[in-house]
Design a protein around this motif. Sequence first.
Motif, PDB file in Angstrom:
ATOM      1  N   TYR A   1     100.772  81.108  46.448  1.00 59.91           N
ATOM      2  CA  TYR A   1     100.467  79.693  46.279  1.00 59.91           C
ATOM      3  C   TYR A   1     100.579  79.387  44.800  1.00 59.91           C
ATOM      4  CZ  TYR A   1      97.757  75.487  45.405  1.00 59.91           C
ATOM      5  OH  TYR A   1      97.350  74.264  44.946  1.00 59.91           O
ATOM      6  N   ILE A   2     101.327  78.329  44.462  1.00 62.43           N
ATOM      7  CA  ILE A   2     101.581  77.971  43.072  1.00 62.43           C
ATOM      8  C   ILE A   2     101.117  76.542  42.827  1.00 62.43           C
ATOM      9  CG2 ILE A   2     103.352  77.693  41.292  1.00 62.43           C
ATOM     10  CD1 ILE A   2     105.058  79.701  42.901  1.00 62.43           C
ATOM     11  N   PHE A   3     100.400  76.366  41.731  1.00 60.86           N
ATOM     12  CA  PHE A   3      99.990  75.018  41.320  1.00 60.86           C
ATOM     13  C   PHE A   3     100.471  74.784  39.902  1.00 60.86           C
ATOM     14  CE2 PHE A   3      97.095  72.172  39.073  1.00 60.86           C
ATOM     15  CZ  PHE A   3      97.164  71.046  39.903  1.00 60.86           C
ATOM     16  N   ARG A   4     101.125  73.647  39.694  1.00 59.88           N
ATOM     17  CA  ARG A   4     101.606  73.306  38.359  1.00 59.88           C
ATOM     18  C   ARG A   4     101.305  71.852  38.058  1.00 59.88           C
ATOM     19  NH1 ARG A   4     107.564  76.239  37.945  1.00 59.88           N
ATOM     20  NH2 ARG A   4     106.777  78.386  37.917  1.00 59.88           N
ATOM     21  N   SER A   5     100.728  71.630  36.902  1.00 61.40           N
ATOM     22  CA  SER A   5     100.477  70.288  36.398  1.00 61.40           C
ATOM     23  C   SER A   5     100.711  70.335  34.900  1.00 61.40           C
ATOM     24  CB  SER A   5      99.039  69.859  36.715  1.00 61.40           C
ATOM     25  OG  SER A   5      98.122  70.562  35.892  1.00 61.40           O
ATOM     26  N   PRO A   6     100.675  69.190  34.225  1.00 60.41           N
ATOM     27  CA  PRO A   6     100.884  69.227  32.773  1.00 60.41           C
ATOM     28  C   PRO A   6      99.907  70.129  32.029  1.00 60.41           C
ATOM     29  CG  PRO A   6     101.122  66.987  33.577  1.00 60.41           C
ATOM     30  CD  PRO A   6     100.634  67.808  34.739  1.00 60.41           C
ATOM     31  N   LYS A   7      98.730  70.375  32.590  1.00 59.38           N
ATOM     32  CA  LYS A   7      97.742  71.186  31.885  1.00 59.38           C
ATOM     33  C   LYS A   7      97.493  72.548  32.518  1.00 59.38           C
ATOM     34  CE  LYS A   7      94.985  67.679  29.513  1.00 59.38           C
ATOM     35  NZ  LYS A   7      95.232  68.259  28.183  1.00 59.38           N
ATOM     36  N   ILE A   8      97.693  72.664  33.812  1.00 56.62           N
ATOM     37  CA  ILE A   8      97.327  73.896  34.515  1.00 56.62           C
ATOM     38  C   ILE A   8      98.552  74.491  35.189  1.00 56.62           C
ATOM     39  CG2 ILE A   8      95.925  74.896  36.347  1.00 56.62           C
ATOM     40  CD1 ILE A   8      93.868  72.746  35.858  1.00 56.62           C
TER      41      ILE A   8
END
Length: 961
Positions: free
Chosen positions: A695-702
């Motif tokens: 499971y991958i989570f990507r945001s500008p900060k995390i």
Amino acid sequence: MVYHFFNPKQIVLIFFFGISFLHAQQTELKGKIIDAISGKGLEEVSIEIVESNVSILTNANGEFDFGHVVLPLGEEILVISKKGFITKRFPIIINENTALDLGDIDLQYDFNDEQLQVGTISLSDNELDEDHDISFNAAALLQSTRDVFLNAAAFDFSSTFFRPRGLGNENGKVLINGIEMNKLFNGRPQWSNWGGLNDVQRNREFSQGISENDYTFGGLSGTSNIIMRASKYRKGGRISYASSNRTYLGRIMGTYNSGVMTNGWAFSISLARRFGNEGFVDGTLYDANSFFISIEKKLGKTHSLNLTGFYTPNRRGRSTAITEEVFNLKGNTYNPNWGYQDGKLRNSRERKIEEPIVMLNHYWNITPNTLINTNIAFQTGSIGNSRIDNGGSDLIQGPNGQQTYIGGGRSADTNPVHPDNLPSSFLKNPNPSPLDYQNAFLAQQNLIDRGQLLWDDLIRTNQQNTQQGGNATYILYEDKTKDMQLSSNVIVNSKLSSNITLNSVINYRSLKSQNFAEVTDLLGGVGFLDVDVFALSTSGLTSQELVNRAQSDLRNPNRIVGVGDRYDYNYEIDASILDGFIQGQFKFNRIDFFLGGTVSKTSYQRNGIFENGYFPGNASFGKSEPIDFTNYGVKGGGTFAINGHNFITFQGAYFNKAPTIRNAFANARQNNNTIATLIGGTQESEKIQSADASYIFRSPKIKAKVTGYYTGIQDATNISFFFTEAISGSNVGFVQEILTDIDKLHIGGELGVEYQITPSIKLKGAAALGSYTYVNNPDLILTSTSDAFLEVQGTRDFGKSFLEGYHIAGGPQRAAQLGFEYRDPDFWWFGGTTNYFSNAYINISPFARTSNFYQDTDGLPFNNYDETIAQTLLEQEQFEDYFLVNVIGGKSWRIKKYYIGFFASINNILNQEYRTGGFEQARNANYRLALEESQRDTPVFGSKYFFGYGTSYYLNVYVRF
């Protein structure tokens, strides 16, 4: 990956800039990407609109223009990326019928690439200790990716022998320009063959685990393709100097790349030298030079021809594992392999590698969507591992013409930590006498005060032999391998449509390998008798049979050898591999997936040049029966985009793999026996099943990723060599241990998290939780030329080795990291990590887990055998947990067109002592002897350990232009 975000003022400017072009008649998006240093346009920069299928590459001038491509309207994020530069996320607003010209956008050099130098040092400078099957750097493959967890594994975990998912680097593939570099002998990449060429190893393509790959089916540990094409290097040069106390003391390196010139030519050259009398461990000299050249010519618009060659001759002084007793007296920098000769430091165990490689690559763009890449590579040269032979003797003629041999040196003379030289050997009796205590004290003081190899004593002995008309007792020799390998392949990549890409590859590799022992130094003697004096201890044979048995080569009996001569063993291996691979990659809006398959044919054959006295005739001389394996594999996987921030990946594979040359012959130095011959059937290929999901989570900060994995390996084979005094009915013998039908299970999880608190400060964390165990009881056979093996034709079947439930050795199975990075806009940065390691286990002796453990010389159980005590004696040792604290930092300055900078790292700041690996000695591998050892304060034949470095540093200063 490092992202650079624009501030609010820049966003407003871009918005205003876009509004001013409302008069345009069509929707357009264009601009130019330039180097922040030189101001020149950057070619092949990727321009991509997030959460869309719209992307483009810049041209040779750095310009891009989406032309008439249908663009998404409204607020969008433009991602601008190029290898070696900081990726920019560029906010834009696209309005219908508006021409948006972004003008010049500069990209700044990514100093993370400089940080890679700290990790890349381990690519070639950490050796593979093949004597004990310890892989010093499995994580080296992982440096081409910015995956959070794999970064931790490459930079901070690798120094502890940590193996991602518990897999050695024979499970990973390393390619250069699409050509596989793994050795056919053991399946491992020989990093030293391109060591010191850090500057030209920056362009890499990495596929993790069994994921899709454009060049090969791949391996469990992933595939790394190092691109060494002259046209792919950024124009400019770099000069650097590095200092360290880890492996080498100094390194100087210079590189220049021309870039593609107007006449279509491009070239790249790199030179390096690494040196040091010793590293962190005493006596580990380092002497290495590296040469690289790549020349490419573009032949029109569709063809390009590239020639690459590199030669990295290197010589390393080796260390070895030591017992707890020796460690307590001498510490973790002690190395018994060296001593002083005429006042100069000399290591008896040196590893020399000289294997130049040249390759020719042809690239043909048949159409804009189809590329054919044809490659051919040739490698030759030698690998030598030196050691002392103490078996020198003299031929004696009896009154009736019978022959015999006298001589042979003491092992204790050539090994300062031989048990006879240690205090424990004098205190092994239950009730030591005062004399025993005195001798133990003297041995202890001798080890503390000296404890090194006495070269001058060995030379003096040989000189005395010469004066008396005798041969040398001691010599220095090399176990040498001379290889000639031809590799070729054809790679076809075709984009069949906007959604479908087809990859297909045909590979062929052919190897002719010469293997022999070569005399390198007679140590003051005039000749060495090429016989095995220990053959005379065999009972029940006539004197002539004993003389024949002692010959290394029956066709040249009682031969006196000198420097440069081959002796003891001499054979060739012919090997070839033909394989094919095909793969389809499918990309849609929310899901990407791939399917791939492979089939291969592997062949080995031994050709004996010497006729060994223990195995006369065709048993050792001439060609063995050929060994053939046919293998296949399938794999597949995909990525599902839940939305722009959340993703799920999954992949699985089933394939089988031929055993390496090392594990296909019982004892290639002496005979033609194959494993199939000894087990009375067909040797099985390894069968491998593997699956993982993330499971991958990507945001500008995390940025976060959590992975679970499963790998099952069946029917593996492993061969090892050791001396034991614990064989039921024999007691003493040097044996080859052949373990077949090994089943292993690797399961666990991985976690990597980054949190960008501010544009300058980032927190990061990583964790690995694994369990790597044997899941069956494999079959164990011993082969030997010792007396007790005569009646069974040199082979004894010991049945099952009860390994089920034991842990597989190979570094800590659990690791965790917490760290931070600070990157100042003024081009200086620093960071630190705290790393925790646990659940590392010793490499157990399979022989000690057979029925032989509890059998007396008559084959019946020992009369004092206690199963409860036996379980305690056979319990696997788990090493203590430990923490390592590391820091890294650097600074750079721009002076006109030059970048000048430095970076440094300090590992293990707290000087933590820890074990990185170890193995049980099999010398006392039965109940009675093991029980006696356990009752001593200090075991005579205790386990041997590898210890990690204490506080160490690495400093690099560079100029880039």
